[in-house]
Write an enzyme that holds these catalytic residues in place. Structure first.
Site, PDB file in Angstrom:
ATOM      1  N   HIS A 140       0.848  -1.194   0.000  1.00  0.00           N
ATOM      2  CA  HIS A 140       0.000   0.000   0.000  1.00  0.00           C
ATOM      3  C   HIS A 140       0.879   1.238   0.000  1.00  0.00           C
ATOM      4  CE1 HIS A 140      -2.960   2.983   1.042  1.00  0.00           C
ATOM      5  NE2 HIS A 140      -2.503   3.142   2.262  1.00  0.00           N
ATOM      6  N   GLU A 170       1.997  -0.256 -23.318  1.00  0.00           N
ATOM      7  CA  GLU A 170       2.103  -1.575 -22.693  1.00  0.00           C
ATOM      8  C   GLU A 170       1.298  -1.718 -21.401  1.00  0.00           C
ATOM      9  OE1 GLU A 170       6.242  -2.920 -22.766  1.00  0.00           O
ATOM     10  OE2 GLU A 170       6.419  -1.910 -24.675  1.00  0.00           O
TER      11      GLU A 170
HETATM   12  O1  2HA Z   1      -3.571   3.800   5.284  1.00  0.00           O
HETATM   13  O2  2HA Z   1      -1.096   4.568   4.914  1.00  0.00           O
HETATM   14  O3  2HA Z   1       0.080   3.671   7.591  1.00  0.00           O
HETATM   15  C1  2HA Z   1      -2.803   4.049   6.400  1.00  0.00           C
HETATM   16  C2  2HA Z   1      -1.456   4.469   6.046  1.00  0.00           C
HETATM   17  C3  2HA Z   1      -0.560   4.778   7.171  1.00  0.00           C
HETATM   18 ZN    ZN Z   2      -2.640   4.827   3.529  1.00  0.00          ZN
END
Ligand code: 2HA
Ligand code: ZN
Length: 273
Positions: A140, A170
């Site tokens: 993330h 691509e």
């Molecule tokens: O979504 O990105 O850790 C929560 C963060 C911080």
């Molecule tokens: Zn976050």
């Protein structure tokens, strides 16, 4: 030899360092998790603490019972991961029900695993099942151009994916399943974890509107590069729109030809044929 010399550890720290260098991890933004193999766990075991306390995950992931994960720490800064890995990341083990975890290595100055642990583990659970164990990484980040586009593009998967596929030839081959969109929600809990993991059954990348992006993959290279490619597409999109918008683009049939030539099926419902 130290646990930090293990290949999976170096790969993990490398993603944190490079993601920070890219500008995707202001302050404590973003988090990373890796589902360890049995061999990696065996190699790391001599460094584990015994009898540490169990704590609730905040959701249930029964198909991940007893598994080990390397994860970033809650509130920790990605910038500090390569400087002091032992204080900013940790290895956790899940219990037999997949409801609790305990820290067996790392976070030596205290702390907990990432605040997004429910989303990470629910994504791991669905990906492990649907890829027969191949996928091991959930990442993330807060890439700026992608977040900016969530204020401008319609928040639906078809429009968002089509726009970003167009931004480099691509791209449909790199994210052939397209982008899932999770509408704005409060982060950090079970609700957003359930919403994200449902979509992750069909996608490898899920946009969190006005927040960031989740990517999944088999290894660190694949997962980091997916994040990188999507953010590059978003950057081009921002530039094109800043220059007054598209005057020409790739023809719809072009995507079909591309998919055929490279032998990579792309989601057809994204196209307007
Ligand atoms: O979504 O990105 O850790 C929560 C963060 C911080
Ligand atoms: Zn976050």
């Amino acid at each position: 030899m130290s646990i930090l010399d293990e290949k999976f550890m170096k790969g993990f720290i490398g993603v944190c360092a490079e993601g920070y260098r890219k500008g995707w991890h202001e302050r404590n933004g973003g988090n990373l998790s890796y589902r360890m193999t049995a061999d990696e766990t065996a190699a790391a075991m001599p460094y584990f603490k015994a009898d540490t306390a169990w704590a609730s995950i905040g959701t249930e992931v029964p198909d991940l019972a007893w598994e080990y994960f390397l994860v970033t720490g809650s509130g920790k800064h990605m910038r500090n991961v390569p400087l002091e890995p032992q204080n900013n990341i940790c290895i956790i083990q899940l219990d037999g029900k997949g409801e609790n975890y305990r820290i067996v290595w790392g976070l030596e100055e205290g702390g907990r695993p990432t605040s997004e642990l429910p989303t990470h583990l629910m994504n791991h659970e669905i990906k492990k099942k649907l890829t027969q164990g191949k996928y091991r990484v959930i990442y993330h980040a807060h890439p700026g151009n992608l977040i900016a586009l969530t204020f401008v593009l319609p928040l639906d998967s078809k429009t968002f994916t089509h726009e970003l596929w167009e931004m480099a030839t691509e791209n449909p081959l790199v994210f052939p399943k397209g982008l899932a969109i999770v509408p704005w929600m409060v982060p950090g809990g079970r609700e957003i974890a359930v919403a994200t993991s449902k979509l992750m059954a069909d996608f490898d990348a899920a946009v969190w509107a006005h927040h960031g992006l989740f990517c999944s993959g088999a290894d660190f290279d694949e997962t980091f590069s997916l994040m990188d490619t999507i953010e590059k597409a978003a950057e081009i999109c921002v530039k094109v729109r800043s220059m007054g918008g598209k005057r020409q683009t790739i023809p719809e049939q072009g995507f079909v030809d591309l998919s055929k030539d490279f032998g990579i099926p792309i989601k057809e419902e994204i196209l307007d044929l």
